[in-house]
Design a protein around this motif. Sequence first.
Motif, mmCIF file in Angstrom:
data_model
loop_
_atom_site.group_PDB
_atom_site.id
_atom_site.type_symbol
_atom_site.label_atom_id
_atom_site.label_comp_id
_atom_site.label_asym_id
_atom_site.label_seq_id
_atom_site.Cartn_x
_atom_site.Cartn_y
_atom_site.Cartn_z
ATOM 1 N N ILE A 139 -12.099 29.192 3.582
ATOM 2 C CA ILE A 139 -13.545 29.105 3.457
ATOM 3 C C ILE A 139 -13.808 28.115 2.334
ATOM 4 O O ILE A 139 -13.340 28.307 1.214
ATOM 5 C CB ILE A 139 -14.179 30.474 3.127
ATOM 6 C CG1 ILE A 139 -13.908 31.487 4.241
ATOM 7 C CG2 ILE A 139 -15.686 30.318 2.884
ATOM 8 C CD1 ILE A 139 -14.320 32.918 3.895
ATOM 9 N N GLY A 140 -14.532 27.045 2.640
ATOM 10 C CA GLY A 140 -14.804 26.021 1.644
ATOM 11 C C GLY A 140 -16.265 25.956 1.276
ATOM 12 O O GLY A 140 -17.123 25.926 2.155
ATOM 13 N N LEU A 141 -16.548 25.935 -0.020
ATOM 14 C CA LEU A 141 -17.896 25.736 -0.535
ATOM 15 C C LEU A 141 -17.913 24.379 -1.219
ATOM 16 O O LEU A 141 -17.150 24.161 -2.172
ATOM 17 C CB LEU A 141 -18.274 26.818 -1.546
ATOM 18 C CG LEU A 141 -18.732 28.171 -1.008
ATOM 19 C CD1 LEU A 141 -17.629 28.870 -0.251
ATOM 20 C CD2 LEU A 141 -19.219 29.037 -2.149
ATOM 21 N N SER A 142 -18.736 23.467 -0.707
ATOM 22 C CA SER A 142 -18.769 22.116 -1.263
ATOM 23 C C SER A 142 -20.198 21.631 -1.434
ATOM 24 O O SER A 142 -21.144 22.208 -0.906
ATOM 25 C CB SER A 142 -18.000 21.149 -0.354
ATOM 26 O OG SER A 142 -18.595 21.083 0.922
ATOM 27 N N GLY A 143 -20.320 20.541 -2.191
ATOM 28 C CA GLY A 143 -21.598 19.881 -2.408
ATOM 29 C C GLY A 143 -21.429 18.391 -2.167
ATOM 30 O O GLY A 143 -20.513 17.976 -1.454
ATOM 31 N N PHE A 144 -22.288 17.588 -2.780
ATOM 32 C CA PHE A 144 -22.242 16.130 -2.632
ATOM 33 C C PHE A 144 -22.095 15.781 -1.141
ATOM 34 O O PHE A 144 -22.831 16.312 -0.330
ATOM 35 C CB PHE A 144 -21.124 15.531 -3.489
ATOM 36 C CG PHE A 144 -21.361 15.736 -4.967
ATOM 37 C CD1 PHE A 144 -21.846 14.699 -5.747
ATOM 38 C CD2 PHE A 144 -21.119 16.964 -5.571
ATOM 39 C CE1 PHE A 144 -22.086 14.884 -7.109
ATOM 40 C CE2 PHE A 144 -21.357 17.154 -6.926
ATOM 41 C CZ PHE A 144 -21.846 16.126 -7.698
ATOM 42 N N SER A 145 -21.109 14.983 -0.772
ATOM 43 C CA SER A 145 -20.913 14.655 0.651
ATOM 44 C C SER A 145 -19.985 15.661 1.332
ATOM 45 O O SER A 145 -19.772 15.593 2.531
ATOM 46 C CB SER A 145 -20.335 13.252 0.805
ATOM 47 O OG SER A 145 -19.018 13.216 0.286
ATOM 48 N N GLY A 146 -19.418 16.575 0.570
ATOM 49 C CA GLY A 146 -18.512 17.586 1.122
ATOM 50 C C GLY A 146 -17.053 17.239 0.972
ATOM 51 O O GLY A 146 -16.203 18.109 0.954
ATOM 52 N N GLY A 147 -16.757 15.956 0.904
ATOM 53 C CA GLY A 147 -15.390 15.506 0.703
ATOM 54 C C GLY A 147 -14.407 16.048 1.721
ATOM 55 O O GLY A 147 -14.773 16.461 2.827
ATOM 56 N N LYS A 148 -13.150 16.049 1.340
ATOM 57 C CA LYS A 148 -12.077 16.515 2.227
ATOM 58 C C LYS A 148 -12.188 18.006 2.505
ATOM 59 O O LYS A 148 -11.835 18.465 3.588
ATOM 60 C CB LYS A 148 -10.718 16.184 1.621
ATOM 61 C CG LYS A 148 -10.446 14.707 1.536
ATOM 62 C CD LYS A 148 -9.122 14.417 0.859
ATOM 63 C CE LYS A 148 -8.917 12.915 0.741
ATOM 64 N NZ LYS A 148 -7.696 12.590 -0.011
#
Length: 187
Positions: A139-148
């Motif tokens: 489960i990934g929590l990301s911001g900005f462009s999301g990246g890899k």
Amino acid sequence: MSDKTVISEYTKALAERAQAVEARAVERALEVLRDVCARRGRIFVMGNGGSAAIADHLAADFEKNAFPDGPRPRILSLSSQAAKILAYGNDIAFEGVFAEQLKGQGDKGDVAVMVSSSGNSPNIVRAVEMAKGLGMTVIGLSGFSGGKLKEMSDVSIHFECPMYEMTEDLHSMVCHLFVVGIREGSF
């Protein structure tokens, strides 16, 4: 810009982004978390800097509050393991501080929750690769462009947000949604 304007603009932008949360992704994450807890599998959470604090907060809240009447879930923040982080960072490479911990403790069917504003932190990317190699759900929590991280996660909860502070606020909200969603079932 006045303090009043900063406060008004920040809170307005935060509320708009919070309302735009990918509800289906959060629901899917809740399904994964319920399943791993029902099987008595393990949940590993991790992040760097502010994301490490969020990972630690999630581990504490989830263990204490998600199942108040049932068996406690098996959750561990790999970000809080200072001796291990320093040993792996010094002896192997900082990029491996989370992957090496997963290598020693993770099993097929476990869950890894990765928190990264950029989604490109090398130690997070390497941990995703290790988790996937072990047969874990990510489960990934990301911001900005999301990246890899956005691309590699089994369940991706992403906020298109260019500001660390606001991204961290939104990630904290999602972690609280995990706790409340599990405890309350639905709301």
